[in-house]
Design a protein around this motif. Sequence first.
Motif, PDB file in Angstrom:
ATOM      1  N   HIS A   1      31.706   6.632  86.924  1.00 31.64           N
ATOM      2  CA  HIS A   1      31.347   5.355  86.289  1.00 31.64           C
ATOM      3  C   HIS A   1      31.248   4.221  87.316  1.00 31.64           C
ATOM      4  CE1 HIS A   1      35.941   4.980  85.217  1.00 31.64           C
ATOM      5  NE2 HIS A   1      35.717   4.677  86.489  1.00 31.64           N
ATOM      6  N   GLU A   2      30.880   4.578  88.532  1.00 35.91           N
ATOM      7  CA  GLU A   2      30.595   3.596  89.582  1.00 35.91           C
ATOM      8  C   GLU A   2      29.223   3.942  90.146  1.00 35.91           C
ATOM      9  OE1 GLU A   2      35.235   2.832  91.005  1.00 35.91           O
ATOM     10  OE2 GLU A   2      33.920   4.050  92.273  1.00 35.91           O
ATOM     11  N   ILE A   3      28.200   3.596  89.385  1.00 36.44           N
ATOM     12  CA  ILE A   3      26.864   4.152  89.572  1.00 36.44           C
ATOM     13  C   ILE A   3      25.889   3.104  90.098  1.00 36.44           C
ATOM     14  CG2 ILE A   3      24.916   5.223  88.373  1.00 36.44           C
ATOM     15  CD1 ILE A   3      27.068   6.132  86.232  1.00 36.44           C
ATOM     16  N   VAL A   4      25.159   3.463  91.140  1.00 32.01           N
ATOM     17  CA  VAL A   4      24.062   2.634  91.649  1.00 32.01           C
ATOM     18  C   VAL A   4      22.814   3.510  91.719  1.00 32.01           C
ATOM     19  CG1 VAL A   4      23.192   1.230  93.555  1.00 32.01           C
ATOM     20  CG2 VAL A   4      25.630   1.172  92.984  1.00 32.01           C
ATOM     21  N   GLY A   5      21.703   2.969  91.250  1.00 31.88           N
ATOM     22  CA  GLY A   5      20.478   3.749  91.257  1.00 31.88           C
ATOM     23  C   GLY A   5      19.252   2.867  91.173  1.00 31.88           C
ATOM     24  N   VAL A   6      18.118   3.513  90.923  1.00 29.35           N
ATOM     25  CA  VAL A   6      16.845   2.802  90.857  1.00 29.35           C
ATOM     26  C   VAL A   6      16.188   3.095  89.508  1.00 29.35           C
ATOM     27  CG1 VAL A   6      15.604   4.687  92.004  1.00 29.35           C
ATOM     28  CG2 VAL A   6      14.666   2.365  92.054  1.00 29.35           C
ATOM     29  N   VAL A   7      15.562   2.076  88.938  1.00 29.70           N
ATOM     30  CA  VAL A   7      14.919   2.216  87.628  1.00 29.70           C
ATOM     31  C   VAL A   7      13.650   3.061  87.763  1.00 29.70           C
ATOM     32  CG1 VAL A   7      13.801   0.977  85.740  1.00 29.70           C
ATOM     33  CG2 VAL A   7      15.835   0.004  86.832  1.00 29.70           C
ATOM     34  N   THR A   8      13.550   4.070  86.890  1.00 27.25           N
ATOM     35  CA  THR A   8      12.366   4.932  86.889  1.00 27.25           C
ATOM     36  C   THR A   8      11.486   4.712  85.657  1.00 27.25           C
ATOM     37  OG1 THR A   8      13.648   6.702  85.827  1.00 27.25           O
ATOM     38  CG2 THR A   8      13.489   6.726  88.242  1.00 27.25           C
ATOM     39  N   GLN A   9      12.055   4.154  84.590  1.00 28.42           N
ATOM     40  CA  GLN A   9      11.286   3.911  83.368  1.00 28.42           C
ATOM     41  C   GLN A   9      12.032   2.878  82.526  1.00 28.42           C
ATOM     42  OE1 GLN A   9      10.767   7.364  80.868  1.00 28.42           O
ATOM     43  NE2 GLN A   9       8.979   6.522  79.807  1.00 28.42           N
ATOM     44  N   VAL A  10      11.303   2.033  81.820  1.00 34.68           N
ATOM     45  CA  VAL A  10      11.915   1.067  80.909  1.00 34.68           C
ATOM     46  C   VAL A  10      11.247   1.164  79.546  1.00 34.68           C
ATOM     47  CG1 VAL A  10      12.574  -0.549  82.744  1.00 34.68           C
ATOM     48  CG2 VAL A  10      10.363  -0.813  81.604  1.00 34.68           C
ATOM     49  N   GLY A  11      12.044   0.874  78.501  1.00 33.62           N
ATOM     50  CA  GLY A  11      11.526   0.883  77.150  1.00 33.62           C
ATOM     51  C   GLY A  11      10.661  -0.331  76.858  1.00 33.62           C
ATOM     52  N   SER A  12       9.943  -0.279  75.766  1.00 36.06           N
ATOM     53  CA  SER A  12       8.970  -1.322  75.428  1.00 36.06           C
ATOM     54  C   SER A  12       9.604  -2.681  75.171  1.00 36.06           C
ATOM     55  CB  SER A  12       8.170  -0.888  74.195  1.00 36.06           C
ATOM     56  OG  SER A  12       9.046  -0.636  73.083  1.00 36.06           O
ATOM     57  N   SER A  13      10.886  -2.711  74.802  1.00 36.06           N
ATOM     58  CA  SER A  13      11.556  -3.983  74.517  1.00 36.06           C
ATOM     59  C   SER A  13      12.371  -4.519  75.690  1.00 36.06           C
ATOM     60  CB  SER A  13      12.472  -3.828  73.297  1.00 36.06           C
ATOM     61  OG  SER A  13      11.734  -3.458  72.152  1.00 36.06           O
ATOM     62  N   VAL A  14      12.406  -3.788  76.788  1.00 37.44           N
ATOM     63  CA  VAL A  14      13.212  -4.195  77.950  1.00 37.44           C
ATOM     64  C   VAL A  14      12.533  -5.357  78.670  1.00 37.44           C
ATOM     65  CG1 VAL A  14      14.054  -3.460  80.217  1.00 37.44           C
ATOM     66  CG2 VAL A  14      14.274  -1.938  78.237  1.00 37.44           C
TER      67      VAL A  14
ATOM     68  N   VAL B   1      16.887   1.788  79.626  1.00 39.93           N
ATOM     69  CA  VAL B   1      16.484   1.820  81.035  1.00 39.93           C
ATOM     70  C   VAL B   1      16.838   3.203  81.575  1.00 39.93           C
ATOM     71  CG1 VAL B   1      16.855   0.825  83.329  1.00 39.93           C
ATOM     72  CG2 VAL B   1      16.889  -0.655  81.308  1.00 39.93           C
ATOM     73  N   SER B   2      15.873   3.901  82.139  1.00 38.72           N
ATOM     74  CA  SER B   2      16.131   5.195  82.772  1.00 38.72           C
ATOM     75  C   SER B   2      16.343   4.986  84.268  1.00 38.72           C
ATOM     76  CB  SER B   2      14.965   6.157  82.537  1.00 38.72           C
ATOM     77  OG  SER B   2      14.941   6.582  81.196  1.00 38.72           O
ATOM     78  N   ILE B   3      17.346   5.657  84.807  1.00 40.83           N
ATOM     79  CA  ILE B   3      17.797   5.394  86.170  1.00 40.83           C
ATOM     80  C   ILE B   3      17.914   6.693  86.954  1.00 40.83           C
ATOM     81  CG2 ILE B   3      19.715   4.457  87.556  1.00 40.83           C
ATOM     82  CD1 ILE B   3      20.464   2.832  84.959  1.00 40.83           C
ATOM     83  N   LYS B   4      17.355   6.707  88.153  1.00 40.16           N
ATOM     84  CA  LYS B   4      17.630   7.769  89.114  1.00 40.16           C
ATOM     85  C   LYS B   4      18.875   7.369  89.880  1.00 40.16           C
ATOM     86  CE  LYS B   4      15.919  10.050  93.306  1.00 40.16           C
ATOM     87  NZ  LYS B   4      14.841  10.113  94.326  1.00 40.16           N
TER      88      LYS B   4
ATOM     89  N   GLU C   1      19.663  -1.433  77.822  1.00 39.15           N
ATOM     90  CA  GLU C   1      19.445  -2.526  78.768  1.00 39.15           C
ATOM     91  C   GLU C   1      20.656  -3.445  78.914  1.00 39.15           C
ATOM     92  OE1 GLU C   1      16.172  -6.117  79.484  1.00 39.15           O
ATOM     93  OE2 GLU C   1      16.585  -5.420  77.445  1.00 39.15           O
ATOM     94  N   HIS C   2      21.303  -3.784  77.804  1.00 38.91           N
ATOM     95  CA  HIS C   2      22.417  -4.734  77.850  1.00 38.91           C
ATOM     96  C   HIS C   2      23.534  -4.270  78.776  1.00 38.91           C
ATOM     97  CE1 HIS C   2      25.231  -7.810  76.542  1.00 38.91           C
ATOM     98  NE2 HIS C   2      26.133  -6.858  76.322  1.00 38.91           N
ATOM     99  N   TYR C   3      23.679  -2.960  78.942  1.00 34.63           N
ATOM    100  CA  TYR C   3      24.790  -2.418  79.722  1.00 34.63           C
ATOM    101  C   TYR C   3      24.387  -2.038  81.146  1.00 34.63           C
ATOM    102  CZ  TYR C   3      27.256  -2.583  75.334  1.00 34.63           C
ATOM    103  OH  TYR C   3      27.850  -3.038  74.177  1.00 34.63           O
TER     104      TYR C   3
END
Length: 359
Positions: free
Chosen positions: A72-85, A40-43, A146-148
């Motif tokens: 390590h206290e990160i909040v963001g928005v998903v910009t791209q997901v992999g094919s298995s996500v 999962v790619s995150i902005k 994704e799991h994390y």
Amino acid sequence: MAMSPAEEHPQKAFGWAARDTTGVLSPFNFSRRSTGPKDVSIKILYCGVCHSDLHFLKNEWGFSVYPLVPGHEIVGVVTQVGSSVRKFRVGDTVAVGCMVGGCDECDECINKRESYCRNSILTYNHIYHDGTRTYGGYSDKLVVEEHYVLRFPDGLPMAAGAPLLCAGITVYSPMRYFGLSQPGTHLGVVGLGGLGHVAVKFAKAFGVKVTVISTSPGKQKEAMEELGADAFIVSRDEEQMKAAMATMDGIIDTVSAQHSLLPLLDLLKYHGKLIMVGAPPEPLDLPIFPLLIGRKLVAGSATGGIEETQEMLDFASKHNITADVEVIPMKYINVAMERLAKGDVKYRFVIDIANTLPA
């Protein structure tokens, strides 16, 4: 010849890093890996400033590697997901805490205690599966398996919720694991800082009686009137400490500085539990005799697993639990670190990454 951080991966990234043990942060160009099938790619929108970040920046624990991008206290928005996500889609609000990987096959991982995996991969200052170094959330983007990745609840404010990814789960997990979240339990909380103030909020939501134990008399009003603690003890006041002896079922000790454990052990009932969640850089003296005669327990606790962290976020959203924060621009971070070292923050800095981190 080793590649530079800016050349290791295809995606250009930008953040702030420390280059040495002075801990001074400055702009840093590096790179992130491409979005893999399970990634999962995150902005990044917000990142909390944890006391651990300060320890790492100054190499106070002895294993920092530079350049070092904390966070390590990160909040963001998903910009791209992999094919298995399957759990996330572009546009979702998500969060990432203290770890971004593990072996996924040991007893700890199988039993959903990923933070105790011997091969757990920290969000920063660690080596990822591909052999490259991990960089944290004082940056514009992140790519995580994704799991994390955690679902960030819709009703939870992002800036004030970000510190829950470390401070929140660090106190929530031991309360649950050691049976200190049962209504009617009497819990002591040592230290009223980033961890301690969140511990009070979670404990009260559980229906627990809370006594704050602090060296600072001036914190009594905020502990009781603002955070809802039931009692307050000045740990340097011998009479107050004596009056509270053998009254507590458990204590969560959040202090990361040198301090004596014997007075805290005396506050516990027989069979009571002293849980250490702070991480002083030097060893503390542990008297054994009080443990023997009272069958008392001294234990440590790190963060929780992924499933428990999601449970914590959902519980926080349901009960309107957030950290008390001071939102800062990225360029203020070195001043913030100086203030954090002095305890001059009420109670957690959070960096507004999206609006103040120019590329």
